[in-house]
Design an enzyme around this catalytic site. Sequence first.
Site, PDB file in Angstrom:
ATOM      1  N   GLY A   8       0.844  -1.198   0.000  1.00  0.00           N
ATOM      2  CA  GLY A   8       0.000   0.000   0.000  1.00  0.00           C
ATOM      3  C   GLY A   8       0.871   1.237   0.000  1.00  0.00           C
ATOM      4  N   GLY A  10       0.077   4.473  -0.267  1.00  0.00           N
ATOM      5  CA  GLY A  10      -0.834   5.618  -0.212  1.00  0.00           C
ATOM      6  C   GLY A  10      -0.344   6.713   0.709  1.00  0.00           C
ATOM      7  N   VAL A  12      -0.476   6.902   3.820  1.00  0.00           N
ATOM      8  CA  VAL A  12       0.190   6.407   5.021  1.00  0.00           C
ATOM      9  C   VAL A  12       1.458   5.631   4.644  1.00  0.00           C
ATOM     10  CG1 VAL A  12      -0.013   4.779   6.945  1.00  0.00           C
ATOM     11  CG2 VAL A  12      -1.840   6.377   6.461  1.00  0.00           C
ATOM     12  N   SER A 127      -2.853  -0.323   8.495  1.00  0.00           N
ATOM     13  CA  SER A 127      -4.191   0.211   8.209  1.00  0.00           C
ATOM     14  C   SER A 127      -4.987   0.284   9.507  1.00  0.00           C
ATOM     15  CB  SER A 127      -4.977  -0.726   7.288  1.00  0.00           C
ATOM     16  OG  SER A 127      -4.284  -1.008   6.118  1.00  0.00           O
ATOM     17  N   GLU A 161      -2.515  14.121   7.859  1.00  0.00           N
ATOM     18  CA  GLU A 161      -2.166  14.626   6.532  1.00  0.00           C
ATOM     19  C   GLU A 161      -1.894  16.131   6.635  1.00  0.00           C
ATOM     20  OE1 GLU A 161      -4.819  13.405   3.358  1.00  0.00           O
ATOM     21  OE2 GLU A 161      -4.930  11.430   4.266  1.00  0.00           O
ATOM     22  N   CYS A 272     -10.475   9.504   7.262  1.00  0.00           N
ATOM     23  CA  CYS A 272     -10.474   8.672   8.476  1.00  0.00           C
ATOM     24  C   CYS A 272     -11.582   8.937   9.492  1.00  0.00           C
ATOM     25  CB  CYS A 272      -9.132   8.817   9.177  1.00  0.00           C
ATOM     26  SG  CYS A 272      -7.779   8.155   8.210  1.00  0.00           S
TER      27      CYS A 272
HETATM   28  P1  NAI Z   1      -4.726   5.018   0.234  1.00  0.00           P
HETATM   29  O1  NAI Z   1      -5.995   4.683  -0.445  1.00  0.00           O
HETATM   30  O2  NAI Z   1      -4.050   6.325  -0.039  1.00  0.00           O
HETATM   31  O3  NAI Z   1      -3.630   3.874  -0.057  1.00  0.00           O
HETATM   32  C1  NAI Z   1      -3.891   2.527  -0.021  1.00  0.00           C
HETATM   33  C2  NAI Z   1      -3.112   1.860  -1.147  1.00  0.00           C
HETATM   34  O4  NAI Z   1      -3.212   0.447  -1.007  1.00  0.00           O
HETATM   35  C3  NAI Z   1      -3.632   2.172  -2.546  1.00  0.00           C
HETATM   36  O5  NAI Z   1      -2.602   2.780  -3.310  1.00  0.00           O
HETATM   37  C4  NAI Z   1      -4.046   0.806  -3.120  1.00  0.00           C
HETATM   38  O6  NAI Z   1      -3.771   0.684  -4.498  1.00  0.00           O
HETATM   39  C5  NAI Z   1      -3.187  -0.126  -2.303  1.00  0.00           C
HETATM   40  N1  NAI Z   1      -3.679  -1.504  -2.253  1.00  0.00           N
HETATM   41  C6  NAI Z   1      -4.931  -1.941  -1.956  1.00  0.00           C
HETATM   42  N2  NAI Z   1      -4.969  -3.290  -1.973  1.00  0.00           N
HETATM   43  C7  NAI Z   1      -3.729  -3.724  -2.278  1.00  0.00           C
HETATM   44  C8  NAI Z   1      -3.147  -4.995  -2.426  1.00  0.00           C
HETATM   45  N3  NAI Z   1      -3.849  -6.101  -2.230  1.00  0.00           N
HETATM   46  N4  NAI Z   1      -1.837  -5.081  -2.769  1.00  0.00           N
HETATM   47  C9  NAI Z   1      -1.099  -3.963  -2.953  1.00  0.00           C
HETATM   48  N5  NAI Z   1      -1.602  -2.711  -2.804  1.00  0.00           N
HETATM   49  C10 NAI Z   1      -2.896  -2.593  -2.463  1.00  0.00           C
HETATM   50  O7  NAI Z   1      -5.022   4.873   1.804  1.00  0.00           O
HETATM   51  P2  NAI Z   1      -4.307   5.629   3.030  1.00  0.00           P
HETATM   52  O8  NAI Z   1      -4.896   6.978   3.234  1.00  0.00           O
HETATM   53  O9  NAI Z   1      -2.837   5.484   2.903  1.00  0.00           O
HETATM   54  O10 NAI Z   1      -4.822   4.734   4.244  1.00  0.00           O
HETATM   55  C11 NAI Z   1      -4.372   3.410   4.422  1.00  0.00           C
HETATM   56  C12 NAI Z   1      -4.839   2.947   5.791  1.00  0.00           C
HETATM   57  O11 NAI Z   1      -4.257   3.772   6.813  1.00  0.00           O
HETATM   58  C13 NAI Z   1      -6.352   3.029   5.986  1.00  0.00           C
HETATM   59  O12 NAI Z   1      -6.753   1.949   6.792  1.00  0.00           O
HETATM   60  C14 NAI Z   1      -6.522   4.316   6.765  1.00  0.00           C
HETATM   61  O13 NAI Z   1      -7.665   4.290   7.576  1.00  0.00           O
HETATM   62  C15 NAI Z   1      -5.281   4.345   7.632  1.00  0.00           C
HETATM   63  N6  NAI Z   1      -4.841   5.669   8.047  1.00  0.00           N
HETATM   64  C16 NAI Z   1      -4.893   6.722   7.172  1.00  0.00           C
HETATM   65  C17 NAI Z   1      -4.438   7.966   7.568  1.00  0.00           C
HETATM   66  C18 NAI Z   1      -4.488   9.121   6.629  1.00  0.00           C
HETATM   67  O14 NAI Z   1      -4.258  10.242   7.084  1.00  0.00           O
HETATM   68  N7  NAI Z   1      -4.772   8.939   5.356  1.00  0.00           N
HETATM   69  C19 NAI Z   1      -3.877   8.201   8.909  1.00  0.00           C
HETATM   70  C20 NAI Z   1      -3.815   7.009   9.712  1.00  0.00           C
HETATM   71  C21 NAI Z   1      -4.301   5.819   9.283  1.00  0.00           C
END
Ligand code: NAI
Length: 481
Positions: A8, A10, A12, A127, A161, A272
């Site tokens: 992932g 993303g 995070v 996550s 963020e 979130c």
């Molecule tokens: P995001 O959507 O930006 O990134 C997730 C990434 O995972 C995507 O690029 C997607 O293509 C990839 N992905 C999904 N399934 C996959 C797989 N099977 N194999 C490889 N890659 C895969 O999400 P983000 O914002 O980074 O959040 C991730 C987690 O962290 C979530 O659970 C969120 O609740 C948590 N979180 C997010 C925060 C934030 O500020 N965005 C802060 C703290 C926690």
Amino acid sequence: MVKICCIGAGYVGGPTMAVMALKCPEIEVAVVDISEPRINAWNSDRLPIYEPGLEDVVKQCRGKNLFFSTDVEKHVFESDIVFVSVNTPTKTQGLGAGKAADLTYWESAARMIADVSKSSKIVVEKSTVPVRTAEAIEKILTHNSKGIEFQILSNPEFLAEGTAVKDLYNPDRVLIGGRDTAAGQKAIKALRDVYAHWVPVEQIICTNLWSAELSKLAANAFLAQRISSVNAMSALCEATGADVTQVAHAVGTDTRIGPKFLNASVGFGGSCFQKDILNLIYICECNGLPEAANYWKQVIKVNDYQKIRFANRVVSSMFNTVSGKKIAILGFAFKKDTGDTRETPAIDVCNRLVADKAKLSIYDPQVLEEQIRRDLSMARFDWDHPVPLQQIKAEGISEQVNVVSDAYEATKDAHGLCVLTEWDEFKSLDFKKIFDNMQKPAFVFDGRNVVDAVKLREIGFIVYSIGKPLDSWLKDMPAVA
Ligand code: NAI
């Protein structure tokens, strides 16, 4: 040498692993993702996300001990520690629709780890997941593992963020949850040793798995609850002549309460807060705790109320109609210093104004036009009544919405302007020039309390600042929420 992989790339996974690579030069860190465009962007000069300071960190380690790749299986196979930082959105259909976390991506990552692994690994939940997810993940891994040992740790991420790099350099705490067995404790120690490269050990909290998982949901629920509390207060301030900034200051100087997260606004957004509270509500309901669930529901209801209250204020102030009127929207991201628009209050406010036939001219320094159009033409999901809302027609959006590249163009000939994101540049705009180029009476609706209302009134604007005493004009035209 320890090898780390993060599934992932993303908001995070990318920044967290970049900082980890910078702080642990002897550790090789691979960030993998199924999305080729995302990985290509991480390997390019234009990173897929905007975060102050991130480009510098990435440039220092990329190609040395930090790699971005779509070859997920290879890197998982080679790693000792695998972080899973995939998205965990709210389910939109089926059992738990509207509240429960959708763990499809997580489960598929876990199955892939079990499939490709040939050596023992520590699998880290990065996550945000429902409490007791580690148990389910453990089952998937051990039932498919061909005798390999997996230790599951929960290591939720607390970065915000917009300040991600700063937060990762100096976290208030790092939280690691694991099993209370010898192997579990050994795994906790291995991860603690990684963070100890730059985080003082007394700030690394070690707990059991369920406490770590639940603490992340609890932290986000408490943060959002503070915003909804001050926002509920802002409505009462407007009705009574109190000033929400003064009230928040007076309340926040009590050391038991503290001053942070008490800024009234048009509402919280981001990927979130709402998702995690909905998840918490669902878990309370599943555990037969409806009163606890209803308490947390109210936090989201107040947030919905605040967004609608703001949009209604715009309409009611402008003689109860915005039909055909140009309204400038300054800021679309859910907060400053990010290009992220997930759950941004701007979507609800803009949709409401479009429904009232306004013509919107939107400017945000970081959000691309395609993103804004996509957000505004997507069906909105009503968490409390999980039936997809009627989709606003894309043609309506293209006719009524214009996305421009600066604030002066956005406000030219506009009847009103709404500040929806607290970007610093909005504070130093030439409001005299803006006023001269707007229709009269010229309105400013400040959803973030960033403009100097006194100065703007001197220029001639009618100003609405959230939670502040109302102009006599606005008092005569009360908003109906
Ligand atoms: P995001 O959507 O930006 O990134 C997730 C990434 O995972 C995507 O690029 C997607 O293509 C990839 N992905 C999904 N399934 C996959 C797989 N099977 N194999 C490889 N890659 C895969 O999400 P983000 O914002 O980074 O959040 C991730 C987690 O962290 C979530 O659970 C969120 O609740 C948590 N979180 C997010 C925060 C934030 O500020 N965005 C802060 C703290 C926690």
